[in-house]
Write a protein that holds these residues in place. Structure first.
Motif, PDB file in Angstrom:
ATOM      1  N   ARG A  26     -85.243 146.901 -59.909  1.00 42.24           N
ATOM      2  CA  ARG A  26     -84.394 147.819 -59.156  1.00 42.24           C
ATOM      3  C   ARG A  26     -82.920 147.461 -59.246  1.00 42.24           C
ATOM      4  O   ARG A  26     -82.043 148.310 -59.059  1.00 42.24           O
ATOM      5  CB  ARG A  26     -84.817 147.854 -57.695  1.00 42.24           C
ATOM      6  CG  ARG A  26     -84.766 146.514 -56.999  1.00 42.24           C
ATOM      7  CD  ARG A  26     -85.229 146.594 -55.564  1.00 42.24           C
ATOM      8  NE  ARG A  26     -84.329 147.403 -54.774  1.00 42.24           N
ATOM      9  CZ  ARG A  26     -84.475 147.599 -53.466  1.00 42.24           C
ATOM     10  NH1 ARG A  26     -85.524 147.083 -52.831  1.00 42.24           N
ATOM     11  NH2 ARG A  26     -83.620 148.322 -52.814  1.00 42.24           N
ATOM     12  N   GLY A  59     -86.502 152.001 -51.091  1.00 42.70           N
ATOM     13  CA  GLY A  59     -87.784 152.244 -51.746  1.00 42.70           C
ATOM     14  C   GLY A  59     -88.271 153.663 -51.562  1.00 42.70           C
ATOM     15  O   GLY A  59     -88.471 154.407 -52.519  1.00 42.70           O
ATOM     16  N   LYS A  69     -88.771 148.798 -57.943  1.00 46.84           N
ATOM     17  CA  LYS A  69     -89.238 147.519 -57.424  1.00 46.84           C
ATOM     18  C   LYS A  69     -88.946 146.346 -58.357  1.00 46.84           C
ATOM     19  O   LYS A  69     -88.105 145.504 -58.049  1.00 46.84           O
ATOM     20  CB  LYS A  69     -90.743 147.578 -57.119  1.00 46.84           C
ATOM     21  CG  LYS A  69     -91.251 146.341 -56.395  1.00 46.84           C
ATOM     22  CD  LYS A  69     -92.707 146.509 -55.951  1.00 46.84           C
ATOM     23  CE  LYS A  69     -93.154 145.272 -55.186  1.00 46.84           C
ATOM     24  NZ  LYS A  69     -94.561 145.396 -54.735  1.00 46.84           N
TER      25      LYS A  69
END
Length: 379
Positions: free
Chosen positions: A202, A66, A199
């Motif tokens: 992904r 992330g 997110k």
């Protein structure tokens, strides 16, 4: 944004240009020829950009997918943005806008074309994930619409006038305010794109490890991973070096352009655009040759989308605080024509999900035609 990791495996050639950094500083200090200063400092930008990419990738590995992805997209076009900031401060708005368009054209036509051509030699065809590539191409197309509309507004209703004693154009406040509003929309879209790619979806951009974990003979030579402290230190050093080279480069553009008989527009759209992305360009071609077209396409299309959605609007916002006056998103006819054609081409080639060497050759031919047009336009 996995492609950054390849900067650490077999792409050491940019560091051979490190001696150009102190040489550019010396030439600038002694007041050497602007032409020599320009080309030496342009070469000096390349290793600093490569070092910034390496440090960012090392931090990304340590930070998790992330935060790592956020670091990659944040520093992905940092060298170009830094160069543009110095140009903004000197009021070289046309150079800034030309370099933005040039970076997009270079990624879509030059980088993607070279990747398809070199990667396709000796192969019937190469394949890549059509869904991921098409999503980025669609985002690029929407961004192009936003970049074109302020120019259309200026064409229909604008009253751009030359500044007293200056050949540069000062645009009406309406165009500047429209550009500011468009920039905010683009940044919001960019943030939504980060949410999408890092997110909610992904898996499209970062496939599961077990699907991609293939033995890579080149990985054995990568060496020991950097610590976080070393990565941050190298990132800071690279940032300072890019800043120094950018200031020297921008300071020599005007005189160098006159000296070599080229326009500032051509230098911005071709030379500055290629220099800022040279390390990434090489990576794309290299991974394409290894038949890793997903990475090559991600570099070309993803970097272009990042320039349109992040770099351009950020520079518009910064222009309200840097330089003599704000920079509106009003591109000239050559820039608009090149941008629209390149974005349409990007959408076409990614819809197929496969490529051949001849398709790459065609993209390179289009880039050469545009380059020749820009050259004659500024002569």
């Amino acid at each position: 944004m996995q492609w950054r990791s390849f900067l650490t495996s077999g792409e050491g050639w940019p560091y051979l240009l490190v001696p150009l950094i102190p040489l550019a500083i010396v030439l600038d200090a002694i007041g050497a020829s602007a032409i020599a200063i320009f080309f030496v400092s342009a070469g000096g930008v390349i290793p600093t950009a490569a070092l910034m990419g390496r440090a960012t990738e090392e931090l990304a590995h340590r930070s998790g997918p992330g935060i790592g992805g956020l670091l990659n997209v944040t520093f992905g076009n940092a060298p170009e943005i830094i160069i543009a900031l110095f140009a903004l401060n000197k009021g070289l708005h046309e150079v800034v806008k030309a370099s933005l368009i040039g970076s997009m054209l270079g990624n879509i036509l030059l980088v993607l074309g070279a990747s398809m051509f070199i990667g396709g030699l000796g192969r019937d065809r190469q394949r890549f994930d059509r869904t991921a590539a098409s999503s980025q191409s669609a985002m690029l197309l929407l961004a192009a619409v936003a970049l074109v509309m302020p120019a259309i507004f200026e064409l229909v209703q604008g009253q751009g006038l030359p500044l007293p004693g200056d050949e540069r154009v000062h645009y009406d406040a309406k165009v500047e305010h429209l550009s500011l509003a468009v920039a905010l929309v683009l940044i919001a879209t960019y943030c939504a794109g980060l949410l999408f790619s890092l997110k909610t979806h992904r898996d499209l951009f970062n496939p599961p490890h077990d699907e991609t974990a293939q033995p890579d003979p080149d990985a054995e030579d990568e060496g020991e991973p950097w610590t976080i402290r070393r990565s941050i230190s190298m990132l800071a050093i690279a940032g300072v070096a890019v800043g120094v080279m950018s200031e020297i480069l921008v300071g020599s553009i005007s005189e160098a352009a006159k000296g070599v008989g080229l326009s500032e527009f051509f230098i911005g759209v071709i030379v500055v655009a290629i220099v800022g992305n040279a390390a990434e360009h090489w990576v794309a071609v290299l991974v394409a040759r290894k038949d890793k077209m997903d990475l090559a396409v991600n570099i070309a299309i993803g970097s272009s989308a990042q320039i349109a959605l992040f770099a351009a609007p950020v520079l518009v916002l910064c222009s309200f605080f840097l330089g003599p006056y704000p920079m509106p998103l009003v591109f000239n006819g050559f820039e608009l024509g090149g941008l629209v054609m390149a974005v349409l081409i990007a959408n076409h080639v990614t819809n197929e999900g496969e490529s051949t060497w001849f398709e790459g050759l065609q993209l390179l031919a289009v880039y050469v035609v545009l380059g020749l047009t820009f050259l004659f336009a500024g002569s």
